[in-house]
Design an enzyme around this catalytic site. Structure first.
Site, PDB file in Angstrom:
ATOM      1  N   ASP A   1       0.866  -1.183   0.000  1.00  0.00           N
ATOM      2  CA  ASP A   1       0.000   0.000   0.000  1.00  0.00           C
ATOM      3  C   ASP A   1       0.903   1.233   0.000  1.00  0.00           C
ATOM      4  O   ASP A   1       2.116   1.126   0.207  1.00  0.00           O
ATOM      5  CB  ASP A   1      -0.900  -0.007   1.252  1.00  0.00           C
ATOM      6  CG  ASP A   1      -1.777   1.232   1.323  1.00  0.00           C
ATOM      7  OD1 ASP A   1      -2.471   1.535   0.329  1.00  0.00           O
ATOM      8  OD2 ASP A   1      -1.760   1.938   2.353  1.00  0.00           O
ATOM      9  N   SER A   2       0.290   2.386  -0.178  1.00  0.00           N
ATOM     10  CA  SER A   2       1.054   3.632  -0.128  1.00  0.00           C
ATOM     11  C   SER A   2       1.541   3.947   1.289  1.00  0.00           C
ATOM     12  O   SER A   2       2.452   4.747   1.454  1.00  0.00           O
ATOM     13  CB  SER A   2       0.179   4.771  -0.633  1.00  0.00           C
ATOM     14  OG  SER A   2      -1.041   4.802   0.087  1.00  0.00           O
TER      15      SER A   2
ATOM     16  N   CYS B   1      -3.881  -1.050  -1.894  1.00  0.00           N
ATOM     17  CA  CYS B   1      -4.226   0.341  -2.179  1.00  0.00           C
ATOM     18  C   CYS B   1      -5.220   0.425  -3.343  1.00  0.00           C
ATOM     19  O   CYS B   1      -4.963  -0.109  -4.422  1.00  0.00           O
ATOM     20  CB  CYS B   1      -2.944   1.086  -2.542  1.00  0.00           C
ATOM     21  SG  CYS B   1      -3.192   2.793  -2.986  1.00  0.00           S
TER      22      CYS B   1
ATOM     23  N   GLU C   1      -6.104   9.223   9.643  1.00  0.00           N
ATOM     24  CA  GLU C   1      -4.735   9.126  10.178  1.00  0.00           C
ATOM     25  C   GLU C   1      -4.557  10.000  11.418  1.00  0.00           C
ATOM     26  O   GLU C   1      -3.703   9.728  12.258  1.00  0.00           O
ATOM     27  CB  GLU C   1      -3.722   9.503   9.092  1.00  0.00           C
ATOM     28  CG  GLU C   1      -3.717   8.479   7.980  1.00  0.00           C
ATOM     29  CD  GLU C   1      -2.491   8.530   7.084  1.00  0.00           C
ATOM     30  OE1 GLU C   1      -1.540   9.271   7.391  1.00  0.00           O
ATOM     31  OE2 GLU C   1      -2.509   7.808   6.065  1.00  0.00           O
TER      32      GLU C   1
ATOM     33  N   CYS D   1     -11.469   2.906  -0.554  1.00  0.00           N
ATOM     34  CA  CYS D   1     -10.177   3.432  -0.098  1.00  0.00           C
ATOM     35  C   CYS D   1      -9.799   2.686   1.174  1.00  0.00           C
ATOM     36  O   CYS D   1     -10.670   2.387   2.000  1.00  0.00           O
ATOM     37  CB  CYS D   1     -10.295   4.925   0.183  1.00  0.00           C
ATOM     38  SG  CYS D   1      -8.789   5.652   0.883  1.00  0.00           S
TER      39      CYS D   1
ATOM     40  N   HIS E   1      -8.558   3.589   3.858  1.00  0.00           N
ATOM     41  CA  HIS E   1      -8.803   4.253   5.139  1.00  0.00           C
ATOM     42  C   HIS E   1     -10.274   4.256   5.564  1.00  0.00           C
ATOM     43  O   HIS E   1     -10.578   4.493   6.725  1.00  0.00           O
ATOM     44  CB  HIS E   1      -8.336   5.703   5.068  1.00  0.00           C
ATOM     45  CG  HIS E   1      -6.859   5.880   5.004  1.00  0.00           C
ATOM     46  ND1 HIS E   1      -6.088   5.313   4.010  1.00  0.00           N
ATOM     47  CD2 HIS E   1      -6.005   6.546   5.814  1.00  0.00           C
ATOM     48  CE1 HIS E   1      -4.822   5.646   4.206  1.00  0.00           C
ATOM     49  NE2 HIS E   1      -4.736   6.393   5.290  1.00  0.00           N
TER      50      HIS E   1
END
Ligand code: DGL
Length: 278
Positions: free
Chosen positions: A10-11, A73, A152, A184, A186
């Site tokens: 993932d990023s 991702c 985050e 996504c 997140h």
């Protein structure tokens, strides 16, 4: 023969939601996770740049003898999956197809909303996949760039997140969607907040869980599921491309457990030829 691992990239920290889902569904598998923290976010970058990053991440994982690559991702899955599948001689699983399949399965009205990063939404990947799976479906999309920093920051359940969710989802709700794909890494953290904004009849599809289910069935199909007896608890190694401090702090909240050993690595360069789809 040594048990080979599943590689996940993932990023940054977001893919830990996918990793967590894989661990839940496949607790005995060994995993190696790469977070490209030096170059996060991917969601605001051009498809060409994200493709280059994804190829480098996949090269890195292959050097760890992985038996499968999971592109956790959404942004990378939406622009790089085809080329990764072409270049690497092992199964490559993205998060778009599993999420799209589940959305099509559960939507009764055929009016499906998808939220994701700018990159994911602009790629049209979910729209294409969903339309391929079922005729006559209408897909409505919204980029929700504030959700990544909010998650985050640990503010997924904060009033600010609820206000942002209200703004972002309003156009989708005006289109009477009955299903919302969380496109996504997140967004699973924002599920409670999204639930407050969504009418009760709108179902959410969490692509992390669907991807884990796909990973399990693909491993079974390829006869590469971990078969060790007695049942074991799989290991997990973590790599990042910047200093691990922030990854350890934020990632522990994403994973729901403390991240201890995280190693910083440099990704291999790739030949420009790899960027071209033959
Ligand atoms: N992991 C990204 C995704 O799922 C979100 C964070 C980023 O923009 O890099 O699209």
């Amino acid at each position: 023969m040594p048990q080979r691992t599943i590689g996940v990239f993932d990023s940054g920290v977001g893919g830990l939601t996918v990793l967590q889902a894989i661990r839940k569904h496949l607790p005995d598998e060994d995993l190696v996770y790469l977070g490209d923290t030096a170059r996060v976010p991917y969601g605001t970058k051009s498809p060409e740049t994200v493709l280059r990053y994804a190829l480098q991440a996949a090269e890195f994982l292959c050097a760890h003898q992985v038996k499968m690559i999971v592109v956790a991702c959404n942004t990378a899955s939406s622009v790089a999956l085809q080329i990764l599948t072409h270049h690497f001689n092992i199964p490559v699983v993205g998060v778009i197809v599993p999420g799209a399949q589940e959305a099509v399965r559960i939507s009764t009205s055929g009016r499906i909303g998808v939220i994701g990063t700018e990159g994911t939404v602009n790629s049209g990947a979910y729209q294409r996949e969903i339309s391929t799976l079922r005729d006559g479906v209408q897909v409505f999309t919204a980029a929700c760039p504030l959700f990544v920093p909010l998650a985050e920051e640990g503010w997924a359940n904060h009033e600010i997140a609820r206000l942002a969710a209200h703004e972002y989802l309003l156009p989708l709700l005006r289109n009477n969607i009955d299903t919302l794909v969380l496109g996504c890494t997140h967004y699973p953290l924002l599920k409670d907040t999204l639930r407050q904004v969504l009418p009760a009849q709108v179902n959410m599809v969490d692509s992390a869980t669907q991807t884990a289910i796909t990973v399990r069935s693909l491993l079974r199909h390829h006869h590469t599921l971990c078969q060790e007896k007695p049942k074991r608890v799989g290991s997990c190694r973590f790599y990042v491309t910047d200093v691990p401090t922030r990854f350890v702090r934020v990632g522990s909240a994403f994973l729901g457990e403390e991240l201890k050993e995280v190693e910083r690595v440099t990704l291999p360069a790739i030949s420009p030829d790899m960027m071209r789809f033959p």
